[in-house]
Design a protein around this motif. Structure first.
Motif, PDB file in Angstrom:
ATOM      1  N   UNK A  12       9.925  -3.508   8.608  1.00 51.24           N
ATOM      2  CA  UNK A  12       8.902  -3.106   7.643  1.00 51.24           C
ATOM      3  C   UNK A  12       8.528  -1.638   7.803  1.00 51.24           C
ATOM      4  N   UNK A  13       8.545  -1.131   9.035  1.00 54.71           N
ATOM      5  CA  UNK A  13       8.255   0.289   9.234  1.00 54.71           C
ATOM      6  C   UNK A  13       9.245   1.162   8.465  1.00 54.71           C
ATOM      7  N   UNK A  14      10.515   0.754   8.427  1.00 53.49           N
ATOM      8  CA  UNK A  14      11.512   1.526   7.669  1.00 53.49           C
ATOM      9  C   UNK A  14      11.116   1.595   6.202  1.00 53.49           C
ATOM     10  N   UNK A  15      10.802   0.430   5.622  1.00 51.45           N
ATOM     11  CA  UNK A  15      10.428   0.388   4.215  1.00 51.45           C
ATOM     12  C   UNK A  15       9.154   1.149   3.934  1.00 51.45           C
ATOM     13  N   UNK A  16       8.161   1.034   4.820  1.00 56.33           N
ATOM     14  CA  UNK A  16       6.885   1.728   4.618  1.00 56.33           C
ATOM     15  C   UNK A  16       7.092   3.234   4.596  1.00 56.33           C
ATOM     16  N   UNK A  64       0.829  -1.207   0.000  1.00 67.77           N
ATOM     17  CA  UNK A  64       0.000   0.000   0.000  1.00 67.77           C
ATOM     18  C   UNK A  64       0.864   1.258   0.000  1.00 67.77           C
ATOM     19  N   UNK A  65       1.961   1.231   0.744  1.00 70.63           N
ATOM     20  CA  UNK A  65       2.846   2.393   0.794  1.00 70.63           C
ATOM     21  C   UNK A  65       3.462   2.689  -0.569  1.00 70.63           C
ATOM     22  N   UNK A  66       3.793   1.628  -1.312  1.00 71.04           N
ATOM     23  CA  UNK A  66       4.399   1.819  -2.630  1.00 71.04           C
ATOM     24  C   UNK A  66       3.437   2.496  -3.604  1.00 71.04           C
TER      25      UNK A  66
END
Length: 424
Positions: free
Chosen positions: A325-329, A278-280
């Motif tokens: 995952x928070x870093x990537x989001x 979703x972030x992407x």
């Protein structure tokens, strides 16, 4: 070239460029749904549109002629011919598209022999010999260890034989034993998909489809969840993030209804993947809500539950994994500064595998790069190389290294790193 073959090449090139169907459509006057039909072989673009597509994908128009000159022996059947043509076109499309993503010296290594071997396994399956289920599980565990220790070339060498053996073993069994063998086949295809995703190769899509089909035949919801995760990632890469998020949500909901810790843990990993997907696509509210759900699921797992908290097939459900995952989001959402505190909370030495430690380095490198801190970006890339040397040679990381190499401000040591990882 027929419409189906043409669609295969266009989709391979678009995925290699990490371009969505909407973006490609805008470049040539088509809607996203029209591009989907082109890639599916049900709509043939005009010659003028093909020229615009080639330009948008950074390809010469001749790229769409791939495979036309291929010749076949007279004793090849129609089914064999179709499989061989798809294999040739898929490889041609990946090789041509990959060449435009990286500097010339790096592009030669962008799609190593491991990708070719996955295509071989898809369309030219070797004859395998059935073995016992116990032995098959042992061989699968060895292949999983190659993935988690980031020995990707070794895994690529082993995969064709593993897939052939797993499928022969399944075909020789019946009843519950056959279902268990289906689960092993699915997990072998999950590994093949993970490997293809590491190389940004379009072959990940059919490999993930094979994984999900075998998982459904196994009747094991946990295995189905693992396969759904890699299939959703290929959906995101193919420009269909909304469909990927929907698949992950549905599968996670189904798993949590099972009530056992392992199902709950797999569901948590699916929510993390859904959040990043979703972030992407810049769906900030969905991404944050999905991550909050994943964190809640992780915290509800029992402390003394090694089968639930660790040693899932490729991704664990732990607090450190959620922070990763928070870093990537946040980086994908364009708020990398919010990812810094999560990076600081992680002790990479406590991440369970070399592959996950390398992922930490990769995500930190992307975060620092978005923040404009070239020195810390290079430090994170070096950490990735130290954790898993083969990770540092992945196409995405070589592209990031190239950005550092040609940045206005030179960072000490970047040229040596670029030489080591094949960028120079």
């Amino acid at each position: 070239m027929n419409s189906r073959d043409l669609g295969t090449v266009i989709r391979a090139a678009r995925c290699a460029q990490r371009m969505t169907q909407t973006q490609l459509g805008r470049a040539c006057g088509y809607s996203a749904s029209a591009i989907s039909r082109v890639e599916g072989g049900t709509l043939r673009p005009s010659d003028q549109s093909l020229v615009l597509m080639a330009r948008a994908l950074g390809l010469p128009p001749s790229a769409f002629e791939a495979g036309r000159a291929a010749t076949l022996a007279p004793d090849v059947s129609l089914d064999q011919e179709d499989a061989m043509r798809r294999r040739q076109l898929l490889l041609a499309g990946m090789a041509t598209a990959g060449a435009s993503v990286l500097p010339p010296s790096a592009s030669a290594a962008a799609h190593p022999d491991t990708t070719t071997k996955i295509v071989d396994a898809l369309y030219e399956t070797a004859a395998g010999t059935a073995i016992s289920l116990q032995r098959l599980r042992h061989v699968l565990a060895e292949a999983r260890a190659q993935f988690t220790t980031a020995r990707y070339r070794d895994l690529g060498e082993a995969l064709p034989g593993l897939l052939a053996t797993a499928q022969a073993t399944r075909d020789a069994l019946a009843g519950r034993a056959r279902e268990e063998a289906h689960a092993c086949v699915s997990r072998a295809w999950v590994l093949a998909t993970e490997l293809a995703l590491k190389q940004h190769a379009d072959v990940a899509w059919p490999a993930a489809d094979r994984a999900l089909s075998a998982a459904q035949a196994s009747g094991d919801p946990v295995v189905e969840g693992e396969a759904a995760r890699v299939l959703a990632i290929t959906m995101r890469r193919a420009g269909r993030p909304a469909a990927g998020v929907d698949l992950l949500r549905r599968t996670a909901d189904s798993l949590t209804r099972n009530g056992d810790d392992v199902s709950f843990a797999v569901g948590a990993t699916l929510l993390m993947t859904a959040a990043y997907t979703a972030a992407c696509s810049q769906r900030r509210g969905d991404a944050l809500d999905l991550m909050a759900g994943a964190v809640d699921a992780v915290t509800r797992l029992p402390e003394a539950g090694p089968r639930a908290r660790g040693q899932l097939f490729t991704v664990d459900a732990t607090a450190a994994q959620a922070d990763l995952y928070w870093i990537g989001v946040h980086t994908a959402l364009g708020t990398p500064d919010e990812g810094v505190r999560y990076a600081a909370r992680i002790d990479p030495r406590q991440l369970p595998t070399a592959e996950r430690r390398a992922r930490y380095g990769t995500d930190c490198a992307r975060m620092w790069h978005r923040l404009g801190d070239h020195r810390r970006t290079l430090a994170a890339l070096r950490f990735t190389e130290q954790a898993a040397p083969e990770e540092a040679r992945r196409p995405a990381l070589r592209a990031l290294t190239a950005d550092l190499l040609y940045a206005p401000v030179t960072v000490a040591g970047v040229r040596d790193f670029a030489r080591r990882t094949g960028v120079l």
